[in-house]
Design an enzyme around this catalytic site. Structure first.
Site, PDB file in Angstrom:
ATOM      1  N   ARG A 105       0.841  -1.190   0.000  1.00 53.13           N
ATOM      2  CA  ARG A 105       0.000   0.000   0.000  1.00 53.13           C
ATOM      3  C   ARG A 105       0.871   1.232   0.000  1.00 53.13           C
ATOM      4  O   ARG A 105       1.705   1.406   0.891  1.00 53.13           O
ATOM      5  CB  ARG A 105      -0.871   0.032   1.262  1.00 53.13           C
ATOM      6  CG  ARG A 105      -2.088  -0.791   1.152  1.00 53.13           C
ATOM      7  CD  ARG A 105      -3.122  -0.374   2.148  1.00 53.13           C
ATOM      8  NE  ARG A 105      -2.701  -0.559   3.539  1.00 53.13           N
ATOM      9  CZ  ARG A 105      -3.481  -0.293   4.564  1.00 53.13           C
ATOM     10  NH1 ARG A 105      -4.685   0.187   4.377  1.00 53.13           N
ATOM     11  NH2 ARG A 105      -3.067  -0.489   5.793  1.00 53.13           N
ATOM     12  N   THR A 109      -1.172   7.466  -0.721  1.00 48.81           N
ATOM     13  CA  THR A 109      -2.440   7.356  -1.462  1.00 48.81           C
ATOM     14  C   THR A 109      -3.275   6.160  -1.008  1.00 48.81           C
ATOM     15  O   THR A 109      -4.464   6.081  -1.325  1.00 48.81           O
ATOM     16  CB  THR A 109      -2.162   7.169  -2.966  1.00 48.81           C
ATOM     17  OG1 THR A 109      -1.460   5.925  -3.137  1.00 48.81           O
ATOM     18  CG2 THR A 109      -1.322   8.306  -3.528  1.00 48.81           C
ATOM     19  N   ASP A 201      -1.834  -5.033  12.540  1.00 50.16           N
ATOM     20  CA  ASP A 201      -1.235  -5.388  11.262  1.00 50.16           C
ATOM     21  C   ASP A 201      -1.088  -6.911  11.183  1.00 50.16           C
ATOM     22  O   ASP A 201      -0.275  -7.505  11.907  1.00 50.16           O
ATOM     23  CB  ASP A 201       0.135  -4.706  11.122  1.00 50.16           C
ATOM     24  CG  ASP A 201       0.711  -4.898   9.731  1.00 50.16           C
ATOM     25  OD1 ASP A 201       0.913  -3.884   9.034  1.00 50.16           O
ATOM     26  OD2 ASP A 201       0.945  -6.055   9.328  1.00 50.16           O
ATOM     27  N   ASP A 204       2.525  -8.274  10.353  1.00 47.13           N
ATOM     28  CA  ASP A 204       3.465  -8.145  11.484  1.00 47.13           C
ATOM     29  C   ASP A 204       3.145  -9.136  12.588  1.00 47.13           C
ATOM     30  O   ASP A 204       4.042  -9.742  13.190  1.00 47.13           O
ATOM     31  CB  ASP A 204       3.422  -6.718  12.041  1.00 47.13           C
ATOM     32  CG  ASP A 204       4.230  -5.742  11.196  1.00 47.13           C
ATOM     33  OD1 ASP A 204       5.125  -6.204  10.461  1.00 47.13           O
ATOM     34  OD2 ASP A 204       3.958  -4.542  11.268  1.00 47.13           O
TER      35      ASP A 204
HETATM   36  N1  URA Z   1      -3.875  -4.562   6.901  1.00 48.34           N
HETATM   37  C1  URA Z   1      -3.698  -5.025   8.158  1.00 48.34           C
HETATM   38  O1  URA Z   1      -2.838  -5.855   8.395  1.00 48.34           O
HETATM   39  N2  URA Z   1      -4.501  -4.555   9.137  1.00 48.34           N
HETATM   40  C2  URA Z   1      -5.464  -3.648   8.906  1.00 48.34           C
HETATM   41  O2  URA Z   1      -6.166  -3.277   9.832  1.00 48.34           O
HETATM   42  C3  URA Z   1      -5.629  -3.172   7.589  1.00 48.34           C
HETATM   43  C4  URA Z   1      -4.828  -3.659   6.597  1.00 48.34           C
END
Ligand code: URA
Length: 210
Positions: A105, A109, A201, A204
């Site tokens: 990502r 943007t 995330d 992670d």
């Molecule tokens: N990607 C993630 O890992 N967590 C989110 O909340 C949004 C996108």
């Protein structure tokens, strides 16, 4: 037109999702729950796979028994968090082929930028299930599905653990023909594009990178 959305509300799935959401859940346990949720999602997503009757011999007699027929399956893992779900899916259907697509990502943007793509050559003949635990903005989901279609994919489903209304809308508008399977729809995205209340995330937490 918008896509069909199935919320997988099975108690086992909901229980495991709560363990994923807890901030104190360690990465090894997080990974295990995502893999197990992958197995449980697999049952729901592949509920309509066609069966054919074949003759078999039990220890006692002959019978006509159902087995999977026809079109075969391909899982597409959206790197890197998709790999967490992929493990569970492959346990249920080890004969499936696997493709990978890498998208990151753009932090400004929030648009999806592709950095890797490798799909099986016969993707056009397979039932495709695109995997990514988090359907947040929907940009990377829409881009991944677009890439699958460009490569000849026709029968496509999208499976995730958590989604936001915005992601469902974006993916559904871009690809109304692609049914979405999710275990919950949370309330919104925060300013960084994270699902709220969410689970953080997923990449992670799966791989212990933060
Ligand atoms: N990607 C993630 O890992 N967590 C989110 O909340 C949004 C996108």
């Amino acid at each position: 037109m918008s896509a069909a959305v199935t919320v997988i509300d099975h108690p086992l799935v909901q229980h495991k999702l709560t363990q994923l959401r807890r901030r104190e859940t360690p990465d090894w346990e997080f990974r295990r729950h995502v893999r197990e949720i992958g197995m449980l999602i697999a049952y729901e997503v592949m509920r309509d796979l066609p069966l054919e009757k074949v003759e078999i011999h039990t220890p006692l007699t002959r019978m006509m028994a159902p087995q999977l027929a026809g079109r075969r399956v391909c899982f597409i893992s959206v790197l890197r968090a998709g790999n967490g779900l992929l493990d569970g899916m492959l346990e249920i259907l080890p004969s499936a082929r696997v493709g990978h697509i890498g998208l990151y990502r753009d932090p400004t943007t929030l648009e999806a930028v592709e950095y890797y793509c490798k799909f099986p050559e016969d993707i056009a003949e397979r039932d495709i299930i695109v995997l990514d635990p988090m359907l947040a903005t929907g940009h990377s989901a829409a881009a991944a599905v677009e890439r699958v279609k460009e490569s000849g994919g026709q029968s496509i489903k999208y499976a995730c653990v958590l989604s936001a209304p915005q992601g469902i809308e974006t993916l559904g508008e871009a690809h109304p023909d692609v049914p979405i399977f999710t275990c919950a729809i949370d309330s919104h995205l925060n300013d960084h594009g994270y699902i709220m209340p969410g689970l953080g995330d997923a990449g992670d937490r799966l791989f212990g990178t933060k």
